[in-house]
Motif scaffolding. Structure first.
Motif, PDB file in Angstrom:
ATOM      1  N   TYR A  20       0.826  -1.208   0.000  1.00 55.11           N
ATOM      2  CA  TYR A  20       0.000   0.000   0.000  1.00 55.11           C
ATOM      3  C   TYR A  20       0.863   1.262   0.000  1.00 55.11           C
ATOM      4  O   TYR A  20       0.507   2.264  -0.649  1.00 55.11           O
ATOM      5  CB  TYR A  20      -0.955  -0.012   1.191  1.00 55.11           C
ATOM      6  N   TYR A  24       0.255   3.613  -3.304  1.00 55.60           N
ATOM      7  CA  TYR A  24      -0.307   4.956  -3.163  1.00 55.60           C
ATOM      8  C   TYR A  24       0.770   6.033  -3.229  1.00 55.60           C
ATOM      9  O   TYR A  24       0.499   7.176  -3.609  1.00 55.60           O
ATOM     10  CB  TYR A  24      -1.135   5.043  -1.883  1.00 55.60           C
ATOM     11  N   ASP A 122      -7.238  -4.467  -2.206  1.00 61.41           N
ATOM     12  CA  ASP A 122      -8.226  -4.538  -1.124  1.00 61.41           C
ATOM     13  C   ASP A 122      -8.741  -5.963  -0.942  1.00 61.41           C
ATOM     14  O   ASP A 122      -8.924  -6.432   0.194  1.00 61.41           O
ATOM     15  CB  ASP A 122      -9.393  -3.596  -1.416  1.00 61.41           C
ATOM     16  N   TYR A 137      -7.736  -4.022   8.368  1.00 65.71           N
ATOM     17  CA  TYR A 137      -7.560  -3.455   7.031  1.00 65.71           C
ATOM     18  C   TYR A 137      -7.217  -1.975   7.108  1.00 65.71           C
ATOM     19  O   TYR A 137      -6.414  -1.470   6.310  1.00 65.71           O
ATOM     20  CB  TYR A 137      -8.829  -3.656   6.203  1.00 65.71           C
ATOM     21  N   ARG A 141      -4.582   0.578   4.882  1.00 67.16           N
ATOM     22  CA  ARG A 141      -5.129   1.682   4.090  1.00 67.16           C
ATOM     23  C   ARG A 141      -4.636   3.015   4.607  1.00 67.16           C
ATOM     24  O   ARG A 141      -4.406   3.949   3.820  1.00 67.16           O
ATOM     25  CB  ARG A 141      -6.658   1.614   4.117  1.00 67.16           C
ATOM     26  N   SER A 145      -2.731   6.053   2.536  1.00 62.12           N
ATOM     27  CA  SER A 145      -3.072   7.480   2.566  1.00 62.12           C
ATOM     28  C   SER A 145      -1.881   8.319   2.998  1.00 62.12           C
ATOM     29  O   SER A 145      -1.617   9.392   2.445  1.00 62.12           O
ATOM     30  CB  SER A 145      -4.255   7.709   3.508  1.00 62.12           C
ATOM     31  N   PHE A 262      -8.881   5.715   9.448  1.00 61.53           N
ATOM     32  CA  PHE A 262      -8.438   4.405   8.963  1.00 61.53           C
ATOM     33  C   PHE A 262      -7.633   3.671  10.039  1.00 61.53           C
ATOM     34  O   PHE A 262      -7.803   2.466  10.251  1.00 61.53           O
ATOM     35  CB  PHE A 262      -7.576   4.557   7.711  1.00 61.53           C
TER      36      PHE A 262
END
Length: 388
Positions: A20, A24, A122, A137, A141, A145, A262
């Motif tokens: 992730y 991202y 995901d 999760y 995430r 971010s 999150f």
């Protein structure tokens, strides 16, 4: 055995944190500067709009098909890695291009490569998290971010020091690192394979589930209402005399709130209220946020409204993923998440952005009241989201 289980769990979490973060981060480096890069390479605003529209249309097709193929072949990691490698190649292929004819190919390849990674990642993360038994999760995430905003800031330094092309090299490298990270993920328990047949059968099976349909529709309404903010909030604040630095800080407040929900607040809140109630909270928070933007440009009120992003987006996303886990069969999970990402997040954002341009041009800041109404339109759907 217990130590092995803990080690496996930690290894799985670390793998997803890396995935992730790199995924991202690659988006964060590239997204803010891509239109400017295209303009420097000879595209006017009309050509840029045409290119981005074609790329968006291709994503709407590729995303669900990639999800369906992943479910059919139980090949989410392989398809994710291939998609990310294609995205890396596409980013770097932009570098020698000049003019529309040379850049349309890399742009479409980039669209194809980035259509599936988010829902596939995901799907893999939710399966590995095992309903929170292994990890939350929201932790991975939140890492995504955080990486996005850090990469956006780093891109500014890179461009200042080395020029615009450096950001593309960095994004291409991060996409390639994400591809490697996806292949390094620990294999999860295999779900039952989907029977052979055309992909539309899986789509039809999902659309036939009432709670899944309502989840996607609720997401489309609440997320679609963010379109005016994304396109016109900065324009509104700057026209009101708010300095660029202050406007940037206001935007940062929303990102920080997203990460906190999150990472910390979202999972326990949903455990206490239930997933349908989380959708309701997100819709109300969104409506309040857009009402404030439609009513005032006083900075403290704007800061409070931006903090609601944690509820209007992050809490909504967590609740929707939880509902998708509850309402869809495991063998169709990647397809379900691809449809959610394509229709609930992607298509709704495109349509709402088109409407936002017309509304803001006609009514200015007052147009945010329409977004408040759009967010509240999700509330009547909430009772249908409850288990029967």
């Amino acid at each position: 055995m217990g130590a092995e289980t803990v080690s496996t769990r930690r290894g799985g979490l670390v793998g997803f944190l890396v995935l992730y973060g790199t995924l991202y981060g690659a988006y964060g480096v590239l997204s803010p500067i891509l239109p400017g890069f295209l303009a420097m390479r000879g595209l006017d605003s009309g050509a840029i709009g045409m290119l981005l529209a074609a790329a968006g249309a291709l994503r709407l097709v590729i995303g669900p098909l990639a999800g369906a193929w992943s479910d059919r072949r139980q090949a989410a990691r392989t398809i994710l890695a291939a998609s990310l490698a294609a995205a890396s190649l596409a980013v770097l292929a932009h570098l020698p291009g000049i003019g529309f004819a040379q850049l349309i190919g890399p742009a479409l390849l980039y669209a194809a490569g980035t259509a599936a990674p988010a829902p596939l990642a995901d799907a893999l993360a939710l399966a590995a998290a095992r309903g929170g038994a292994a990890f939350q999760y929201g932790w991975v995430r939140a890492a995504g971010s955080s990486a996005f905003i850090a990469a956006t800031v780093a891109a500014g330094w890179l461009i200042a020091a080395l020029g615009l092309a450096a950001a593309l090299w960095a994004s291409g490298a991060l996409f390639l690192a994400a591809a490697a990270a996806s292949l390094a993920l620990l294999p999860s328990d295999r779900a039952r394979s989907v029977a052979a047949g055309p992909p539309w059968r899986g789509f039809a099976a999902l659309v036939a589930l009432p709670r899944f349909r309502l989840t996607v529709l609720a997401a489309a309404l609440v997320i679609g209402a963010h379109a005016m903010h994304d396109g016109f909030a900065m324009i509104l604040w700057r026209s009101a005399g708010i300095p660029a630095g202050v406007a940037g800080l206001l935007w940062s407040v929303s990102v920080l709130a997203e990460v906190l929900v999150f990472l910390l607040a979202g999972p326990p809140l949903l455990a206490r209220t239930g997933l349908p109630a989380g959708i309701a909270v997100a819709a109300i928070a969104g409506a309040l946020r857009w009402a404030v933007l439609g009513a005032t440009v006083v900075v403290p009120w704007l800061a409070a409204a931006e903090a609601l992003h944690g509820l209007s987006f992050a809490l909504l996303h967590l609740a929707c993923l939880g509902l998708i886990e509850q309402t869809t069969p495991p063998e169709l999970r990647a397809t379900a998440l691809a449809l959610y990402g394509t229709l609930g997040l992607g298509l709704s954002g495109v349509l709402a952005t088109l409407a936002s341009g017309l509304l803001y041009g006609a009514f200015g800041a007052q147009a945010f009241w329409a977004m408040a109404g759009l967010s509240l339109a999700a509330l009547p759907l909430v009772p249908g989201l409850r288990p029967r």
